[in-house]
Design an enzyme around this catalytic site. Structure first.
Site, PDB file in Angstrom:
ATOM      1  N   LYS A  12       1.053  -1.260   0.120  1.00 25.71           N
ATOM      2  CA  LYS A  12       0.041   0.086  -0.086  1.00 25.71           C
ATOM      3  C   LYS A  12       0.875   1.136  -0.088  1.00 25.71           C
ATOM      4  O   LYS A  12       1.829   1.290   0.677  1.00 25.71           O
ATOM      5  CB  LYS A  12      -0.974   0.080   1.284  1.00 25.71           C
ATOM      6  N   CYS A  41      -9.671   3.106  15.864  1.00 21.26           N
ATOM      7  CA  CYS A  41      -9.870   2.370  14.807  1.00 21.26           C
ATOM      8  C   CYS A  41     -11.065   1.480  14.953  1.00 21.26           C
ATOM      9  O   CYS A  41     -11.720   1.445  16.074  1.00 21.26           O
ATOM     10  CB  CYS A  41      -8.663   1.652  14.461  1.00 21.26           C
ATOM     11  N   CYS A  44     -13.038  -6.085  12.060  1.00 24.93           N
ATOM     12  CA  CYS A  44     -11.715  -6.258  11.407  1.00 24.93           C
ATOM     13  C   CYS A  44     -11.212  -7.632  11.797  1.00 24.93           C
ATOM     14  O   CYS A  44     -10.979  -8.213  12.860  1.00 24.93           O
ATOM     15  CB  CYS A  44     -10.876  -5.144  11.954  1.00 24.93           C
ATOM     16  N   CYS A  75      -4.275   1.646  12.501  1.00 29.71           N
ATOM     17  CA  CYS A  75      -5.124   2.441  11.769  1.00 29.71           C
ATOM     18  C   CYS A  75      -5.557   3.691  12.255  1.00 29.71           C
ATOM     19  O   CYS A  75      -6.254   4.485  11.580  1.00 29.71           O
ATOM     20  CB  CYS A  75      -6.267   1.413  11.423  1.00 29.71           C
TER      21      CYS A  75
HETATM   22 FE1  SRM Z   1      -5.961   0.230   8.106  1.00 29.01          FE
HETATM   23  C1  SRM Z   1      -5.632  -3.045   7.463  1.00 29.01           C
HETATM   24  C2  SRM Z   1      -9.336  -0.322   8.870  1.00 29.01           C
HETATM   25  C3  SRM Z   1      -6.247   3.669   8.233  1.00 29.01           C
HETATM   26  C4  SRM Z   1      -2.578   0.753   8.804  1.00 29.01           C
HETATM   27  N1  SRM Z   1      -7.136  -1.352   8.117  1.00 29.01           N
HETATM   28  C5  SRM Z   1      -6.722  -2.451   7.735  1.00 29.01           C
HETATM   29  C6  SRM Z   1      -8.178  -3.446   7.578  1.00 29.01           C
HETATM   30  C7  SRM Z   1      -8.437  -3.455   6.099  1.00 29.01           C
HETATM   31  C8  SRM Z   1      -7.956  -5.014   8.375  1.00 29.01           C
HETATM   32  C9  SRM Z   1      -7.449  -6.053   7.132  1.00 29.01           C
HETATM   33  O1  SRM Z   1      -6.529  -5.855   6.385  1.00 29.01           O
HETATM   34  O2  SRM Z   1      -8.140  -7.120   7.044  1.00 29.01           O
HETATM   35  C10 SRM Z   1      -9.044  -2.589   8.720  1.00 29.01           C
HETATM   36  C11 SRM Z   1     -10.400  -2.761   8.168  1.00 29.01           C
HETATM   37  C12 SRM Z   1     -11.246  -2.826   9.355  1.00 29.01           C
HETATM   38  C13 SRM Z   1     -12.742  -2.651   9.196  1.00 29.01           C
HETATM   39  O3  SRM Z   1     -13.627  -3.456   9.489  1.00 29.01           O
HETATM   40  O4  SRM Z   1     -13.184  -1.700   8.555  1.00 29.01           O
HETATM   41  C14 SRM Z   1      -8.401  -1.239   8.499  1.00 29.01           C
HETATM   42  N2  SRM Z   1      -7.611   1.517   8.327  1.00 29.01           N
HETATM   43  C15 SRM Z   1      -8.666   1.043   8.606  1.00 29.01           C
HETATM   44  C16 SRM Z   1      -9.605   2.293   8.898  1.00 29.01           C
HETATM   45  C17 SRM Z   1     -10.894   2.196   8.408  1.00 29.01           C
HETATM   46  C18 SRM Z   1      -9.484   2.759  10.550  1.00 29.01           C
HETATM   47  C19 SRM Z   1     -10.563   3.707  10.825  1.00 29.01           C
HETATM   48  O5  SRM Z   1     -10.911   3.557  12.202  1.00 29.01           O
HETATM   49  O6  SRM Z   1     -10.758   4.668  10.408  1.00 29.01           O
HETATM   50  C20 SRM Z   1      -8.859   3.411   8.189  1.00 29.01           C
HETATM   51  C21 SRM Z   1      -9.272   3.586   6.573  1.00 29.01           C
HETATM   52  C22 SRM Z   1      -8.232   4.462   6.071  1.00 29.01           C
HETATM   53  C23 SRM Z   1      -8.878   4.749   4.705  1.00 29.01           C
HETATM   54  O7  SRM Z   1      -9.935   5.449   4.447  1.00 29.01           O
HETATM   55  O8  SRM Z   1      -8.040   4.521   3.787  1.00 29.01           O
HETATM   56  C24 SRM Z   1      -7.354   2.870   8.173  1.00 29.01           C
HETATM   57  N3  SRM Z   1      -4.619   1.863   8.385  1.00 29.01           N
HETATM   58  C25 SRM Z   1      -4.966   2.985   8.596  1.00 29.01           C
HETATM   59  C26 SRM Z   1      -3.847   3.976   8.791  1.00 29.01           C
HETATM   60  C27 SRM Z   1      -4.131   5.424   9.333  1.00 29.01           C
HETATM   61  C28 SRM Z   1      -3.703   6.171   7.859  1.00 29.01           C
HETATM   62  O9  SRM Z   1      -3.263   5.659   6.794  1.00 29.01           O
HETATM   63  O10 SRM Z   1      -3.432   7.563   8.079  1.00 29.01           O
HETATM   64  C29 SRM Z   1      -2.776   2.998   8.811  1.00 29.01           C
HETATM   65  C30 SRM Z   1      -1.397   3.462   9.570  1.00 29.01           C
HETATM   66  C31 SRM Z   1      -0.572   4.250   8.500  1.00 29.01           C
HETATM   67  C32 SRM Z   1       0.310   3.166   7.508  1.00 29.01           C
HETATM   68  O11 SRM Z   1      -0.532   2.806   6.653  1.00 29.01           O
HETATM   69  O12 SRM Z   1       1.138   2.689   8.182  1.00 29.01           O
HETATM   70  C33 SRM Z   1      -3.253   1.660   8.804  1.00 29.01           C
HETATM   71  N4  SRM Z   1      -4.217  -0.884   8.196  1.00 29.01           N
HETATM   72  C34 SRM Z   1      -2.929  -0.502   8.270  1.00 29.01           C
HETATM   73  C35 SRM Z   1      -2.132  -1.816   8.263  1.00 29.01           C
HETATM   74  C36 SRM Z   1      -0.704  -1.865   8.546  1.00 29.01           C
HETATM   75  C37 SRM Z   1       0.240  -1.424   7.216  1.00 29.01           C
HETATM   76  C38 SRM Z   1       1.639  -1.757   7.611  1.00 29.01           C
HETATM   77  O13 SRM Z   1       2.425  -1.147   6.934  1.00 29.01           O
HETATM   78  O14 SRM Z   1       1.884  -2.710   8.226  1.00 29.01           O
HETATM   79  C39 SRM Z   1      -2.922  -2.885   8.036  1.00 29.01           C
HETATM   80  C40 SRM Z   1      -2.737  -4.353   7.780  1.00 29.01           C
HETATM   81  C41 SRM Z   1      -1.807  -4.575   6.327  1.00 29.01           C
HETATM   82  O15 SRM Z   1      -1.916  -3.787   5.293  1.00 29.01           O
HETATM   83  O16 SRM Z   1      -1.332  -5.768   6.344  1.00 29.01           O
HETATM   84  C42 SRM Z   1      -4.217  -2.332   7.956  1.00 29.01           C
HETATM   85 FE1  SF4 Z   2      -7.641  -1.566  14.094  1.00 33.15          FE
HETATM   86 FE2  SF4 Z   2      -6.569  -1.586  11.783  1.00 33.15          FE
HETATM   87 FE3  SF4 Z   2      -5.814  -3.307  13.650  1.00 33.15          FE
HETATM   88 FE4  SF4 Z   2      -8.086  -3.525  12.713  1.00 33.15          FE
HETATM   89  S1  SF4 Z   2      -6.041  -3.635  11.500  1.00 33.15           S
HETATM   90  S2  SF4 Z   2      -7.675  -3.718  14.660  1.00 33.15           S
HETATM   91  S3  SF4 Z   2      -8.522  -1.453  12.080  1.00 33.15           S
HETATM   92  S4  SF4 Z   2      -5.689  -1.273  13.787  1.00 33.15           S
END
Ligand code: SRM
Ligand code: SF4
Length: 576
Positions: free
Chosen positions: A220, A440, A446, A489
């Protein structure tokens, strides 16, 4: 190296490529067997490979974790449904679009809610497979889509939504939109599968994806545009950030920041959150050249074997800042100028009414946990619908999971306020700390959650507020964030108080980030429960009020007095 050569080399030579790389290569530009999967009603699920590919189309397969055990006992497959994330650059949409978004939530999802995200867009939870196509087509009717909202591509581009200084915001937003549009995947897969467009035959040698190639990015990729002093977009936590530099109210360029990210794995020191490095100033008109150069260096240098090491932050650490910068300058054909001085300030939103320079009014509404739903005594979803029916300006989602009713004429203010108040969208006193908080989604949707966040955080905050009141500083905001796991997140590692789920009811407590989002926090206590967290905070708050220096923030205090060491170099200090 030309793209096709690069793709072939990747596909053929390196046996250690991650499974996702083969999936992308073999997917015929993100088509996979999604259409076949959609047609089978035998299961609510997609095949394993397609579960990865659908992310590039904006959605995730999930199951209700509250019901998992019960379904298992009944020998039923998990209750699969889908989460869809829309792509809305800078979080701006029209009232008409909002009405469409609202109607879809009511008609096509079982969660009956809209979830504002930490990246200025919205998600739907609980979409049955049979509704996916209709839902995407209904979004399309509103000129909205979910292309590349997830997956190994550039995702939703954030931009400060402040409508107050409308001219500067418009200029910053122009670039955010350009960044979003320019790096959309070019494949027609989305239009073919979901919108029924004619199928396009792809021949070997066709340059379908001029920037990404067949294998897209290693992981990503996230971009944000900040307009100082506001840092609501948390620009340093993004893979690539642009900090607007203005002269006499006009945008002249950006300080470019790259290599931020939050995700990590508990106990794995090779993974760590990181804040982006400052690369220097660029002229506004060179923004796309630099963005494309960064994307391409990451495309070619990023780790494609180990997805836990594949974000841009690790690429920069591995190759070194200077080598990475030189390669970006080479590919952009331009050198960075010295970074310009800008003041990075607050990450919170300004609640209530505020008048902009163009004499329009803007109303920021606090939406707890970003969840827009009709709750008993607080019909939030209905309230926003009623506002959308009369509002003539626009809606702006913020990266703190809130919403701004922007561009309200003086004459329409009273009507909008009356609707907001009667639907529980306004009128509740929000403490500074609650106003700066984010959590989050976590459970039940999730798949990666280890602990609660959105559902538990509001009550937990009430207890933190009580402690602040006890120590006489409830009027001061602390940036406090909670996530259900260390993926980060809600950007918890950039919070003055970060709580990161470890197991049901158990969290790691991190302290010491700066209020402005320019320094990470560090682990203070591991795997503790609510009573212990509150007792730690009680003791720390007592020290804070008696030992703090004038205007010293809580995060800075915990570092100055040695509660935690400052994290200056994430690779070295975060776990050290
Ligand atoms: Fe996130 C994965 C929700 C912002 C880092 N994130 C997920 C998943 C899709 C779980 C999955 O892979 O199965 C979550 C879905 C939960 C659900 O039921 O909705 C999820 N992320 C979210 C949201 C909805 C959290 C929220 O409460 O608002 C945010 C949606 C953002 C958007 O509109 O695009 C969200 N995620 C973020 C952020 C914050 C940001 O980007 O400013 C981060 C940290 C920044 C970053 O990317 O490093 C973030 N999400 C992750 C990661 C860890 C990525 C990594 O580098 O390790 C995962 C897991 C992965 O990608 O393997 C993940
Ligand atoms: Fe929260 Fe993101 Fe972890 Fe799911 S993957 S528990 S939305 S921090």
């Amino acid at each position: 190296m030309p793209l096709l050569e690069k793709d072939e080399a990747l596909a053929m030579s390196d046996q250690k490529l991650s499974v996702n790389e083969y999936l992308k290569t073999d997917s015929n530009y993100l088509r996979g067997t999604i259409e076949e999967g959609l047609d089978t009603s035998l299961t609510g699920s997609f095949s394993e490979g397609d579960q990865q590919l659908i992310k590039f189309h904006g959605f995730y397969q999930q199951d209700d974790r509250d019901l998992r055990n019960e379904r298992k006992e009944q020998k039923l497959e998990p209750l699969y449904s889908f989460m869809l994330r829309a792509r809305v650059a800078g979080g701006v949409c029209t009232p008409k679009q909002w009405l469409g978004v609202d109607k879809i939530a009511t008609n096509l999802t079982s969660s009956n809610s809209i979830r504002l995200t930490t990246r200025q867009t919205f998600q739907y939870h609980g979409i049955p497979k049979r509704n996916l196509k209709t839902l995407i087509q209904d979004l399309d009717k509103e000129a909205l889509d979910s292309i590349a909202a997830c997956g190994d591509v550039n995702r939703n581009v954030m931009c400060n939504p402040n409508p107050v200084e409308s001219r500067l915001h418009q200029q910053a937003f122009y670039w955010a939109k350009k960044l979003s549009d320019n790096y959309l995947p070019r494949t027609k897969a989305y239009a073919e599968i979901w919108l029924g467009d004619d199928k396009v035959a792809v021949s070997e040698g066709d340059e379908v994806e001029p920037v990404y190639g067949k294998t897209y990015l290693p992981r990503k990729f996230k971009m944000a545009v900040a307009v100082p002093p506001d840092n609501d977009v948390d620009v340093y936590t993004n893979d690539l950030g642009f900090v607007a530099v203005a002269e006499a109210g006009e945008l002249i360029g950006f300080n470019m920041v790259a290599g931020g990210g939050m995700g990590s794995t508990h106990g794995e020191v090779a993974t760590f959150p990181r804040l982006g490095d400052d690369f220097g100033f660029i002229q506004a008109q060179d923004c796309l050249k630099f963005a494309e150069a960064v994307l391409k260096v990451q495309r070619d240098w990023g780790n494609r074997s180990d997805r836990k090491q594949s974000r841009l932050k690790y690429t920069i650490v591995k190759h070194g800042f200077e080598a990475f910068k030189a390669e970006v300058e080479k590919r952009a054909g331009i050198k960075f100028e010295p970074k310009r001085d800008v003041v990075i300030g607050d990450r919170g939103d300004r609640y209530g009414w505020i008048k902009g320079v163009d004499d329009q009014w803007h109303l920021t509404l606090f939406i707890e946990g970003g969840r827009i739903k009709d709750l008993p005594g607080q019909p939030l979803q209905t309230g926003l619908r009623e506002i959308a029916l009369v509002h003539k300006g626009d809606f702006r989602m913020t990266s703190n999971q809130n919403i701004i009713i922007a561009g309200v004429a003086e004459a329409d203010k009273a009507q909008i306020e009356a609707i907001a108040r009667s639907h529980g969208l306004m009128g509740k006193l929000i403490s500074e700390t609650r106003g700066h908080s984010i959590a989050c989604v976590a459970l039940p949707t999730c798949a990666l959650a280890m602990a609660e966040a959105e559902r538990y955080f509001p009550d937990f905050l009430t207890k933190v507020e009580a402690l602040q009141e006890k120590h006489g500083f409830l009027d001061q905001g602390i940036v406090i964030r909670m996530t259900g796991c260390p993926n980060g997140c809600a950007r918890p590692f950039a919070a003055e108080i970060g709580l990161v789920g470890k197991a049901p009811g158990r969290y790691n407590l991190y302290l010491g980030a700066s209020f402005e989002g320019t320094r990470l926090n560090k682990l203070y206590r591991e795997n503790i429960q609510e009573a212990e967290i509150l007792s730690e905070l009680d003791a720390l708050f007592a020290r804070y009020v008696s030992e703090r220096e004038t205007d010293e923030t809580f995060g800075n205090f915990t570092v100055r007095v040695g509660v935690v060491k400052a994290v200056l170099d994430a690779a070295r200090d975060f776990h050290g």
